[in-house]
Write a protein that holds these residues in place. Structure first.
Motif, PDB file in Angstrom:
ATOM      1  N   THR A  84       0.829  -1.211   0.000  1.00 56.09           N
ATOM      2  CA  THR A  84       0.000   0.000   0.000  1.00 56.09           C
ATOM      3  C   THR A  84       0.860   1.257   0.000  1.00 56.09           C
ATOM      4  OG1 THR A  84      -1.747  -1.180   1.192  1.00 56.09           O
ATOM      5  CG2 THR A  84      -1.838   1.227   1.234  1.00 56.09           C
ATOM      6  N   GLN A 110       3.936   1.580  -1.049  1.00 52.95           N
ATOM      7  CA  GLN A 110       4.594   1.710  -2.355  1.00 52.95           C
ATOM      8  C   GLN A 110       3.613   2.188  -3.412  1.00 52.95           C
ATOM      9  OE1 GLN A 110       8.007   1.191  -2.710  1.00 52.95           O
ATOM     10  NE2 GLN A 110       7.595   2.330  -4.578  1.00 52.95           N
ATOM     11  N   PHE A 111       2.397   1.687  -3.391  1.00 54.74           N
ATOM     12  CA  PHE A 111       1.378   2.118  -4.352  1.00 54.74           C
ATOM     13  C   PHE A 111       1.103   3.606  -4.218  1.00 54.74           C
ATOM     14  CE2 PHE A 111      -3.089   2.968  -5.362  1.00 54.74           C
ATOM     15  CZ  PHE A 111      -3.117   2.584  -6.696  1.00 54.74           C
ATOM     16  N   VAL A 112       0.949   4.060  -2.991  1.00 54.95           N
ATOM     17  CA  VAL A 112       0.662   5.485  -2.761  1.00 54.95           C
ATOM     18  C   VAL A 112       1.840   6.344  -3.191  1.00 54.95           C
ATOM     19  CG1 VAL A 112       0.248   7.211  -0.960  1.00 54.95           C
ATOM     20  CG2 VAL A 112      -1.038   5.068  -0.952  1.00 54.95           C
ATOM     21  N   SER A 113       3.054   5.896  -2.898  1.00 58.15           N
ATOM     22  CA  SER A 113       4.227   6.717  -3.250  1.00 58.15           C
ATOM     23  C   SER A 113       4.499   6.704  -4.754  1.00 58.15           C
ATOM     24  CB  SER A 113       5.466   6.259  -2.494  1.00 58.15           C
ATOM     25  OG  SER A 113       5.848   4.976  -2.899  1.00 58.15           O
ATOM     26  N   ASN A 114       3.954   5.743  -5.493  1.00 53.83           N
ATOM     27  CA  ASN A 114       4.143   5.695  -6.949  1.00 53.83           C
ATOM     28  C   ASN A 114       3.140   6.560  -7.709  1.00 53.83           C
ATOM     29  OD1 ASN A 114       6.311   3.984  -6.853  1.00 53.83           O
ATOM     30  ND2 ASN A 114       5.174   2.154  -7.411  1.00 53.83           N
ATOM     31  N   GLN A 115       2.157   7.120  -7.017  1.00 56.40           N
ATOM     32  CA  GLN A 115       1.149   7.930  -7.690  1.00 56.40           C
ATOM     33  C   GLN A 115       1.762   9.231  -8.200  1.00 56.40           C
ATOM     34  OE1 GLN A 115      -2.031   6.733  -8.277  1.00 56.40           O
ATOM     35  NE2 GLN A 115      -0.993   4.934  -7.457  1.00 56.40           N
ATOM     36  N   LYS A 116       1.368   9.622  -9.408  1.00 54.54           N
ATOM     37  CA  LYS A 116       1.862  10.855 -10.009  1.00 54.54           C
ATOM     38  C   LYS A 116       1.063  12.038  -9.484  1.00 54.54           C
ATOM     39  CE  LYS A 116       3.411   8.496 -14.109  1.00 54.54           C
ATOM     40  NZ  LYS A 116       3.196   8.211 -15.497  1.00 54.54           N
ATOM     41  N   GLU A 117       1.722  13.168  -9.451  1.00 58.68           N
ATOM     42  CA  GLU A 117       1.055  14.394  -9.030  1.00 58.68           C
ATOM     43  C   GLU A 117      -0.055  14.730 -10.014  1.00 58.68           C
ATOM     44  OE1 GLU A 117       1.635  16.367  -6.309  1.00 58.68           O
ATOM     45  OE2 GLU A 117       3.020  14.803  -5.641  1.00 58.68           O
ATOM     46  N   PRO A 118      -1.187  15.225  -9.514  1.00 58.75           N
ATOM     47  CA  PRO A 118      -2.275  15.589 -10.437  1.00 58.75           C
ATOM     48  C   PRO A 118      -1.887  16.821 -11.254  1.00 58.75           C
ATOM     49  CG  PRO A 118      -2.844  16.218  -8.201  1.00 58.75           C
ATOM     50  CD  PRO A 118      -1.550  15.434  -8.124  1.00 58.75           C
TER      51      PRO A 118
END
Length: 135
Positions: free
Chosen positions: A118, A120-128
């Motif tokens: 979780t 890692q998934f959150v930290s891989n999200q791109k900025e909007p």
């Protein structure tokens, strides 16, 4: 599955018989426990660990905080496997403590493993992307 029994001894008193864990199960737990420690060590040495995906998924590569959480989960998992081995050699009447420790390790290990993915998934999200119309 480990079994322990209270055997009726002469004189009507109960005699305790310690758990017996089969050799195959002890060897299996030892191999998997060492394997989890090797996985944790590889992740630590490489500073990343790739969990492969299934089907079209490429999996996830754990880095940073997520990696440390995953390493902790792997070590807790190894400890849980070693608990069963220790229970076999401990002849005292305290199987309930080993069972409690094992349940705690399972709960903590699974929670940490899910948390690692979780994080890692959150930290891989791109900025909007924000589009400003000038107003």
């Amino acid at each position: 599955m480990p079994n322990n029994k209270l055997l009726s001894a002469k004189g009507g008193k109960d005699k305790y018989q310690a758990n017996h864990i089969p050799v195959a199960e002890r060897l299996f737990n030892l191999a998997w426990g060492v394997g989890l420690l090797v996985i944790a060590n590889v992740g630590f040495a490489e500073q990343s660990f790739h969990l492969p995906g299934k089907g079209p998924s490429n999996g996830v590569t754990l880095e940073g905080t997520a990696l440390w959480i995953f390493i902790a989960a792997a070590v807790i998992g190894a400890i849980n496997l070693f608990i069963t081995i220790a229970d076999h050699y401990d002849k005292r009447n305290n199987e309930h403590r080993y069972k409690q420790a094992s349940r705690f390790c399972v709960l903590l290990g699974v929670t940490l493993a899910i948390s690692a993915v979780t994080v890692q998934f959150v930290s891989n999200q791109k900025e909007p992307i924000v589009i400003n119309n000038g107003s």
